[in-house]
Design a protein around this motif. Structure first.
Motif, PDB file in Angstrom:
ATOM      1  N   ILE A 296       1.675   7.273  -1.653  1.00 42.90           N
ATOM      2  CA  ILE A 296       2.810   6.721  -0.849  1.00 42.90           C
ATOM      3  C   ILE A 296       4.330   7.521  -1.239  1.00 42.90           C
ATOM      4  N   GLN A 297       4.276   7.341  -2.595  1.00 39.89           N
ATOM      5  CA  GLN A 297       5.393   8.268  -3.069  1.00 39.89           C
ATOM      6  C   GLN A 297       5.469   9.585  -2.681  1.00 39.89           C
ATOM      7  N   THR A 298       4.455  10.180  -2.709  1.00 41.39           N
ATOM      8  CA  THR A 298       4.334  11.726  -2.220  1.00 41.39           C
ATOM      9  C   THR A 298       4.398  11.804  -0.899  1.00 41.39           C
ATOM     10  N   ARG A 299       3.857  11.144  -0.056  1.00 41.84           N
ATOM     11  CA  ARG A 299       3.387  11.494   1.529  1.00 41.84           C
ATOM     12  C   ARG A 299       4.361  10.387   2.286  1.00 41.84           C
ATOM     13  N   CYS A 300       4.859   9.292   1.792  1.00 37.77           N
ATOM     14  CA  CYS A 300       5.301   8.193   2.552  1.00 37.77           C
ATOM     15  C   CYS A 300       6.252   7.061   2.041  1.00 37.77           C
ATOM     16  N   PRO A 301       6.996   7.994   1.117  1.00 40.60           N
ATOM     17  CA  PRO A 301       8.030   6.867   0.275  1.00 40.60           C
ATOM     18  C   PRO A 301       9.108   6.455   1.066  1.00 40.60           C
ATOM     19  N   ASN A 302       9.581   6.407   2.354  1.00 45.91           N
ATOM     20  CA  ASN A 302      10.557   5.998   2.670  1.00 45.91           C
ATOM     21  C   ASN A 302       9.954   4.534   4.069  1.00 45.91           C
ATOM     22  N   ALA A 303       8.517   4.446   3.797  1.00 41.53           N
ATOM     23  CA  ALA A 303       8.053   3.449   4.519  1.00 41.53           C
ATOM     24  C   ALA A 303       8.652   2.055   4.093  1.00 41.53           C
ATOM     25  N   ARG A 304       9.269   1.398   4.997  1.00 44.65           N
ATOM     26  CA  ARG A 304       9.880   0.169   4.844  1.00 44.65           C
ATOM     27  C   ARG A 304       9.055  -1.159   4.473  1.00 44.65           C
ATOM     28  N   PHE A 305       7.866  -1.434   4.864  1.00 40.52           N
ATOM     29  CA  PHE A 305       6.766  -2.333   4.561  1.00 40.52           C
ATOM     30  C   PHE A 305       5.506  -1.539   4.627  1.00 40.52           C
ATOM     31  N   ILE A 306       4.836  -2.419   3.742  1.00 42.70           N
ATOM     32  CA  ILE A 306       3.436  -1.916   3.687  1.00 42.70           C
ATOM     33  C   ILE A 306       2.649  -3.282   3.795  1.00 42.70           C
ATOM     34  N   PHE A 307       1.485  -3.186   4.588  1.00 41.80           N
ATOM     35  CA  PHE A 307       0.375  -4.096   4.508  1.00 41.80           C
ATOM     36  C   PHE A 307      -0.874  -3.297   3.926  1.00 41.80           C
ATOM     37  N   LYS A 308      -1.486  -3.833   3.064  1.00 45.11           N
ATOM     38  CA  LYS A 308      -2.716  -3.304   2.435  1.00 45.11           C
ATOM     39  C   LYS A 308      -3.813  -4.375   2.552  1.00 45.11           C
TER      40      LYS A 308
ATOM     41  N   GLU B 194      -6.302   1.798  -5.695  1.00 44.98           N
ATOM     42  CA  GLU B 194      -5.087   1.035  -5.619  1.00 44.98           C
ATOM     43  C   GLU B 194      -4.151   1.798  -6.219  1.00 44.98           C
ATOM     44  N   VAL B 195      -4.199   2.781  -7.509  1.00 46.45           N
ATOM     45  CA  VAL B 195      -3.318   3.442  -8.226  1.00 46.45           C
ATOM     46  C   VAL B 195      -3.221   4.777  -7.423  1.00 46.45           C
ATOM     47  N   LEU B 196      -4.441   5.491  -6.777  1.00 47.03           N
ATOM     48  CA  LEU B 196      -4.158   6.572  -6.015  1.00 47.03           C
ATOM     49  C   LEU B 196      -3.250   6.336  -4.957  1.00 47.03           C
TER      50      LEU B 196
ATOM     51  N   GLN C 157      -3.253  13.458   5.127  1.00 45.08           N
ATOM     52  CA  GLN C 157      -2.551  13.510   6.144  1.00 45.08           C
ATOM     53  C   GLN C 157      -1.287  13.750   5.808  1.00 45.08           C
ATOM     54  N   PRO C 158      -0.642  15.016   5.321  1.00 42.17           N
ATOM     55  CA  PRO C 158       0.607  15.257   4.582  1.00 42.17           C
ATOM     56  C   PRO C 158       1.858  14.848   5.638  1.00 42.17           C
ATOM     57  N   HIS C 159       1.752  14.948   6.932  1.00 38.62           N
ATOM     58  CA  HIS C 159       2.612  14.936   7.785  1.00 38.62           C
ATOM     59  C   HIS C 159       2.681  13.303   8.417  1.00 38.62           C
ATOM     60  N   ILE C 160       1.870  12.618   8.225  1.00 37.26           N
ATOM     61  CA  ILE C 160       1.773  11.277   8.879  1.00 37.26           C
ATOM     62  C   ILE C 160       3.059  10.451   8.913  1.00 37.26           C
ATOM     63  N   CYS C 161       4.075  10.412   8.032  1.00 34.16           N
ATOM     64  CA  CYS C 161       4.940   9.766   7.846  1.00 34.16           C
ATOM     65  C   CYS C 161       6.128  10.703   7.929  1.00 34.16           C
ATOM     66  N   LYS C 162       6.032  11.620   8.780  1.00 39.08           N
ATOM     67  CA  LYS C 162       7.371  12.665   9.161  1.00 39.08           C
ATOM     68  C   LYS C 162       8.313  11.909   9.544  1.00 39.08           C
ATOM     69  N   GLU C 163       8.084  10.825  10.539  1.00 41.72           N
ATOM     70  CA  GLU C 163       9.129   9.830  10.754  1.00 41.72           C
ATOM     71  C   GLU C 163       8.821   8.619  10.019  1.00 41.72           C
ATOM     72  N   PRO C 164       9.533   8.172   8.928  1.00 44.88           N
ATOM     73  CA  PRO C 164       9.310   6.904   8.121  1.00 44.88           C
ATOM     74  C   PRO C 164       9.067   5.888   8.967  1.00 44.88           C
TER      75      PRO C 164
ATOM     76  N   ARG D 249       4.123   1.362  -8.835  1.00 41.00           N
ATOM     77  CA  ARG D 249       3.516   2.758  -9.008  1.00 41.00           C
ATOM     78  C   ARG D 249       4.006   3.072 -10.454  1.00 41.00           C
ATOM     79  N   SER D 250       5.081   2.837 -10.655  1.00 43.08           N
ATOM     80  CA  SER D 250       5.914   3.058 -11.935  1.00 43.08           C
ATOM     81  C   SER D 250       5.146   2.111 -13.256  1.00 43.08           C
ATOM     82  N   VAL D 251       5.199   1.054 -13.035  1.00 40.74           N
ATOM     83  CA  VAL D 251       4.515   0.376 -13.860  1.00 40.74           C
ATOM     84  C   VAL D 251       3.098   0.097 -14.195  1.00 40.74           C
ATOM     85  N   SER D 252       2.590   0.635 -13.112  1.00 35.74           N
ATOM     86  CA  SER D 252       0.901   0.751 -13.041  1.00 35.74           C
ATOM     87  C   SER D 252       0.342   1.711 -14.246  1.00 35.74           C
ATOM     88  N   GLN D 253       1.402   2.529 -14.670  1.00 36.38           N
ATOM     89  CA  GLN D 253       1.053   3.573 -15.621  1.00 36.38           C
ATOM     90  C   GLN D 253       1.074   3.079 -17.027  1.00 36.38           C
TER      91      GLN D 253
END
Length: 397
Positions: A230-242, A223-225, A133-140, A319-323
């Motif tokens: 997120i960083q590709t499609r929804c980088p500006n999400a303020r908070f995430i519940f998973k 998890e890592v995917l 869903q590439p445009h799902i976070c068009k509005e952050p 995402r960065s440290v998981s690598q």
């Protein structure tokens, strides 16, 4: 006046004598009996010899730490590191099984098949997207609800859409919901539900699916995917519940909780039902069994995988440290490992009830009003609880 001068003179004299004694003691301590300066030789080596850890995961993390140590990499060539620490990471594109693990894990042949499968492919971190869903976070969004699900769980996803996962504007905040799926058909002989899933995706536009085996041990892959997604499609999400697709989440309570956070608190937010002082189960009959050949030591504090809440800023750092953290077969423990690598720890919040609430309160609507998460709940129960909480007539004085 004369008395003050005498006192001052006496004070200076005493100070001079003390200084002279200190110099004599210092000089004596730094010389041997012949008056020569002595050289102190350490009783033990300053640098201990680097030895590989006996447990496979611990050894992989040890190698990662050595290879990413800026002091070592700046001052030592590959030949300066132990031979076992210079192994090149296997390429994960295309992802092929790692046959070397069959000899690197001492009891590999006696492990359950789910372990063998995990070990053969644990270096793989990149899988193609089948549904996106590439445009799902068009509005952050202010809040992104990311739900771990499986292809066949149509009823759970629909119940979540009709209750706590309804996307749109909730309490004047933008909420976006996505369901995270792998692919079970090709490996585990499940019926082919791809057509039904595609219809569902076309109707709701909230399915994210990758082409990897969707098993319990591969939840860490999910998890890592997801962190990459997120960083590709929804980088500006303020908070995430998973969380899982068998939990009830009080979205109203989450939004109310987030509104009251200070900026520093919001930036470093990671809350859930935190488990501390835990370690791997050694009983092969337990779902979470981990052999000693795989991991030794305690687990860092981690939030139970039923669901946790964190900031978009933390998501980027994870995402960065998981690598630099090898995959581990239990996803919530793995997230705790990544947080520890960041120098952070999850914060316990009493509103997360991953082990349910007392039975006598389960049918009381007011019992859910102050909670964030309750596990487990059926699709029918999710809809019922949401109906209770959404009723303007609910009075919990």
């Amino acid at each position: 006046m004369a008395v003050q001068r005498r006192r001052l003179k006496l004070g200076v004299t005493v100070l001079t004598i003390n200084l002279f004694i200190f110099i004599l003691i210092f000089r004596h301590s730094s010389q041997d009996k012949n008056g020569r300066h002595s050289v102190r030789i350490p009783s033990e080596p300053f640098w201990a010899k680097l030895l590989p850890n006996s447990a496979y995961w611990n050894r992989l993390q040890q190698i990662q730490d050595l290879q990413n140590n800026p002091i070592l990499t700046a001052n030592l060539s590959d030949t300066g590191l132990p031979y076992w620490a210079t192994e090149t990471n296997l390429s994960s594109e295309p992802c092929k099984h790692n046959n070397r693990v069959t000899t690197q894990v001492k009891d590999y042949n006696s492990l359950p098949s789910r372990f063998k499968d995990f070990l053969l492919y644990m270096h793989c971190r990149s899988y193609p997207l089948m549904v996106d869903q590439p445009h799902i976070c068009k509005e952050p969004p202010f809040l992104l609800l990311a739900v771990k699900s499986q292809v066949s769980h149509f009823d759970r996803r629909q119940a979540i859409r009709q209750s706590w996962g309804g996307a749109g504007v909730v309490a004047n905040k933008t909420v976006v919901t996505v369901f995270l799926l792998g692919n079970a058909t090709a490996w585990d002989h499940h019926p082919d539900l791809s057509s039904s899933l595609q219809d569902e995706s076309n109707r709701h536009n909230d399915i994210i699916q990758w082409d990897y085996r969707d098993s319990f041990f591969n939840l860490t892959v999910k998890e890592v995917l997801f962190l990459e997604w997120i960083q590709t499609r929804c980088p500006n999400a303020r908070f995430i519940f998973k969380g899982d697709d068998d939990v009830f989440v009080n979205t109203y309570r989450i939004l109310d909780f987030l509104k009251g956070l200070s900026e520093p608190k919001a930036r470093d937010l990671f809350v859930g039902d935190v488990i501390t002082e835990a370690g791997p189960h050694r009983d092969k009959k337990v779902k979470y069994f981990i052999p000693e050949s795989m991991y030794v030591g305690k687990y860092p504090p981690y939030a139970g995988g039923g669901g946790y809440l964190f900031s978009g800023d933390i998501a980027a750092r994870l995402r960065s440290v998981s690598q630099h953290v090898p995959l581990y077969p239990i996803d919530d423990v793995y997230t705790g490992m990544c947080l520890k690598k960041l120098g952070l720890a999850p914060e316990k919040h009493k509103g997360f009830r991953t082990f349910d609430i007392e039975e006598k309160y389960r049918s009381n609507p007011c019992a859910y009003k102050s909670l964030i998460l309750v596990h487990p709940r059926t699709p029918q129960q999710m809809i019922q609880i949401w109906t209770w909480l959404s009723s303007p007539d609910l009075n919990c004085q």
